[in-house]
Design a protein around this motif. Structure first.
Motif, PDB file in Angstrom:
ATOM      1  N   ALA A  93       0.822  -1.207   0.000  1.00 57.54           N
ATOM      2  CA  ALA A  93       0.000   0.000   0.000  1.00 57.54           C
ATOM      3  C   ALA A  93       0.859   1.261   0.000  1.00 57.54           C
ATOM      4  CB  ALA A  93      -0.934  -0.010   1.203  1.00 57.54           C
ATOM      5  N   GLY A  94       1.907   1.288   0.811  1.00 56.07           N
ATOM      6  CA  GLY A  94       2.781   2.453   0.833  1.00 56.07           C
ATOM      7  C   GLY A  94       3.460   2.684  -0.497  1.00 56.07           C
ATOM      8  N   ASN A  95       3.959   1.619  -1.109  1.00 57.52           N
ATOM      9  CA  ASN A  95       4.606   1.735  -2.415  1.00 57.52           C
ATOM     10  C   ASN A  95       3.622   2.216  -3.478  1.00 57.52           C
ATOM     11  OD1 ASN A  95       6.901   0.912  -4.408  1.00 57.52           O
ATOM     12  ND2 ASN A  95       5.105  -0.180  -5.170  1.00 57.52           N
ATOM     13  N   THR A  96       2.360   1.772  -3.389  1.00 57.48           N
ATOM     14  CA  THR A  96       1.349   2.181  -4.367  1.00 57.48           C
ATOM     15  C   THR A  96       1.094   3.678  -4.302  1.00 57.48           C
ATOM     16  OG1 THR A  96       0.278   0.007  -4.257  1.00 57.48           O
ATOM     17  CG2 THR A  96      -1.032   1.839  -5.115  1.00 57.48           C
ATOM     18  N   PHE A  97       0.927   4.211  -3.104  1.00 52.63           N
ATOM     19  CA  PHE A  97       0.687   5.646  -2.969  1.00 52.63           C
ATOM     20  C   PHE A  97       1.912   6.450  -3.413  1.00 52.63           C
ATOM     21  CE2 PHE A  97      -2.919   4.484  -0.299  1.00 52.63           C
ATOM     22  CZ  PHE A  97      -3.827   5.487  -0.613  1.00 52.63           C
ATOM     23  N   GLN A  98       3.103   6.019  -3.039  1.00 52.95           N
ATOM     24  CA  GLN A  98       4.310   6.758  -3.397  1.00 52.95           C
ATOM     25  C   GLN A  98       4.521   6.771  -4.906  1.00 52.95           C
ATOM     26  OE1 GLN A  98       6.880   4.396  -0.916  1.00 52.95           O
ATOM     27  NE2 GLN A  98       7.143   6.028   0.584  1.00 52.95           N
ATOM     28  N   THR A  99       4.273   5.632  -5.571  1.00 52.40           N
ATOM     29  CA  THR A  99       4.453   5.554  -7.021  1.00 52.40           C
ATOM     30  C   THR A  99       3.362   6.320  -7.749  1.00 52.40           C
ATOM     31  OG1 THR A  99       5.428   3.345  -6.747  1.00 52.40           O
ATOM     32  CG2 THR A  99       4.732   3.971  -8.956  1.00 52.40           C
ATOM     33  N   MET A 100       2.125   6.157  -7.312  1.00 50.06           N
ATOM     34  CA  MET A 100       0.990   6.788  -7.976  1.00 50.06           C
ATOM     35  C   MET A 100       1.073   8.309  -7.894  1.00 50.06           C
ATOM     36  SD  MET A 100      -3.023   5.967  -7.304  1.00 50.06           S
ATOM     37  CE  MET A 100      -2.809   6.216  -5.533  1.00 50.06           C
ATOM     38  N   LEU A 101       1.515   8.832  -6.751  1.00 46.49           N
ATOM     39  CA  LEU A 101       1.591  10.274  -6.547  1.00 46.49           C
ATOM     40  C   LEU A 101       2.981  10.835  -6.821  1.00 46.49           C
ATOM     41  CD1 LEU A 101      -0.597  10.543  -3.327  1.00 46.49           C
ATOM     42  CD2 LEU A 101      -1.276  10.968  -5.689  1.00 46.49           C
ATOM     43  N   THR A 114      -3.516   6.272   7.753  1.00 51.15           N
ATOM     44  CA  THR A 114      -3.323   5.373   8.886  1.00 51.15           C
ATOM     45  C   THR A 114      -3.923   5.965  10.155  1.00 51.15           C
ATOM     46  OG1 THR A 114      -1.269   4.574   7.888  1.00 51.15           O
ATOM     47  CG2 THR A 114      -1.603   4.103  10.209  1.00 51.15           C
ATOM     48  N   ALA A 115      -3.755   7.281  10.339  1.00 52.49           N
ATOM     49  CA  ALA A 115      -4.326   7.934  11.520  1.00 52.49           C
ATOM     50  C   ALA A 115      -5.844   7.877  11.507  1.00 52.49           C
ATOM     51  CB  ALA A 115      -3.852   9.387  11.591  1.00 52.49           C
ATOM     52  N   GLY A 116      -6.460   7.990  10.322  1.00 54.43           N
ATOM     53  CA  GLY A 116      -7.912   7.890  10.224  1.00 54.43           C
ATOM     54  C   GLY A 116      -8.419   6.528  10.636  1.00 54.43           C
ATOM     55  N   ILE A 263      -4.400  -1.288   4.191  1.00 55.52           N
ATOM     56  CA  ILE A 263      -3.871  -0.452   5.267  1.00 55.52           C
ATOM     57  C   ILE A 263      -4.800  -0.469   6.472  1.00 55.52           C
ATOM     58  CG2 ILE A 263      -3.604   1.980   5.923  1.00 55.52           C
ATOM     59  CD1 ILE A 263      -1.126   1.013   4.719  1.00 55.52           C
ATOM     60  N   ALA A 264      -6.115  -0.323   6.227  1.00 52.07           N
ATOM     61  CA  ALA A 264      -7.082  -0.253   7.321  1.00 52.07           C
ATOM     62  C   ALA A 264      -7.132  -1.565   8.102  1.00 52.07           C
ATOM     63  CB  ALA A 264      -8.462   0.092   6.768  1.00 52.07           C
TER      64      ALA A 264
END
Length: 348
Positions: A93-101, A114-116, A263-264
């Motif tokens: 999940a972390g890699n997906t967000f970093q690559t996508m954005l 994660t805080a949510g 992530i959730a």
């Protein structure tokens, strides 16, 4: 004739370079996989009493070996599974967000996702005192709601990753305040377990709580892997991806939904294990190199980080530390280094 020879040589060089990258990808992925298996074995064998691999294997098969069965099947096996699947979920999940954005800071930890999920799960645990299935569902809904909130607040005339990250940091601060309020209002007897959960811990993991995470990873991780080529195209930018015929909105929605679900559920199961989602992608890219997907290697890096950190937290110090404390010690210096480097490049 000379042009033909030069073109032919260029094609051979391109093919040779591709084969080298593929060989490197397979070598790294297989090494990470073997390392994950070894760490899983260490998680099952090591504890207050060290059991040989043969006894652990026999206990897992159901053979009655006295106290070994309780230690392996009831305590160590659920703990190992929780670390395995949570690490894999955080890494992918972390890699997906970093690559996508297209920004290493754009990960679920920094963006507040994660805080949510943590705030919602903590509300269910401390206030509603619901069962694990309700906590998992609420954590997913809260994670998705956090994404929608961040995207809505950061939306302007044009999409800006920098604006998205700044809004995410603000939302994370707000949700951290909510978490602090819940801890203040929670019952005194529930606070130690809540604080241990917030630090990111595999202690007390139970199979019935791990099963939903396993199911989610089995469903969502193939979606992200299947879309890995589209994810690489998104990394080129919105205009380039659209010109190549990619439906960016639909692809982004599928990737976000699958990643937030993982992530959730991982957060609801083990708590917010710090910086695993942040570290896994950059480490995987350094190991694999450019040109090929880092989705699976990032997931395996996440597994290795969580399992290795848990073993270090259990046995490297006189006091046993939760896994999130160890990963936090690793991730915080890297975050500062990354911020300094990006500031010098003018990326911030």
């Amino acid at each position: 004739m000379m042009n033909y020879t030069q073109n032919n040589q260029s094609m051979k060089n391109i093919q040779l370079g591709r084969k080298k990258r593929q060989w490197r990808w397979w070598s790294v992925t297989i090494t990470l996989f073997i390392s994950s298996i070894l760490l899983c074995g260490a998680m099952l064998m090591l504890g207050n009493t060290i059991y040989p691999a043969n006894d652990v294997f026999r206990a897992l098969l159901g053979e009655q070996l006295g106290s070994i069965n309780f230690a392996v099947n009831t305590i160590r096996f659920p703990r190992m599974l929780a670390g395995l699947f949570a690490g894999f979920a955080f890494g992918i999940a972390g890699n997906t967000f970093q690559t996508m954005l297209r920004n290493p800071l754009a990960n679920p930890d920094v963006l507040g996702i994660t805080a949510g999920s943590s705030a919602a799960a903590l509300f269910c645990i401390l206030v509603l005192q619901t069962n694990n299935s309700i906590v998992s569902i609420v954590a997913i809904l809260a994670g998705l709601a956090t994404v929608v909130l961040i995207y809505g607040l950061s939306k302007g005339r044009t999409f800006s990753v920098g604006r998205l990250i700044l809004v995410g940091i603000g939302v994370q601060a707000m949700l951290s305040a909510v978490i602090s309020y819940l801890l203040m209002r929670g019952a005194q007897e529930d606070l130690p377990s809540a604080m241990r959960w917030l630090s990111g811990s595999l202690n007390g993991a139970q199979l019935d709580a791990v099963y939903p995470l396993m199911l989610t990873v089995f469903i969502c991780s193939p979606i992200v892997m299947f879309l890995s080529k589209h994810l690489s195209i998104l990394e080129l930018g919105e205009q380039s991806a659209t010109s190549l015929g990619l439906n960016t909105d639909r692809t982004r929605m599928l990737l976000i939904f699958a990643s937030v679900c993982m992530i959730a559920l991982a957060t609801a199961t083990t708590g917010p294990i710090a910086f695993v989602a942040f570290l896994a992608g950059p480490i995987a890219k350094r190991l694999v190199g450019s040109g090929l997907s880092t989705v699976l290697p990032a997931g395996l890096v996440g597994v290795n980080l969580v399992l290795a950190a848990d073993l270090v937290g259990q046995f490297a110090f006189e006091i046993r530390f939760p896994v999130g404390v160890i990963t936090g010690m690793l991730g915080a210096p890297f975050l500062l280094y990354l911020l300094i480097r990006m500031n010098r490049k003018g990326s911030l």
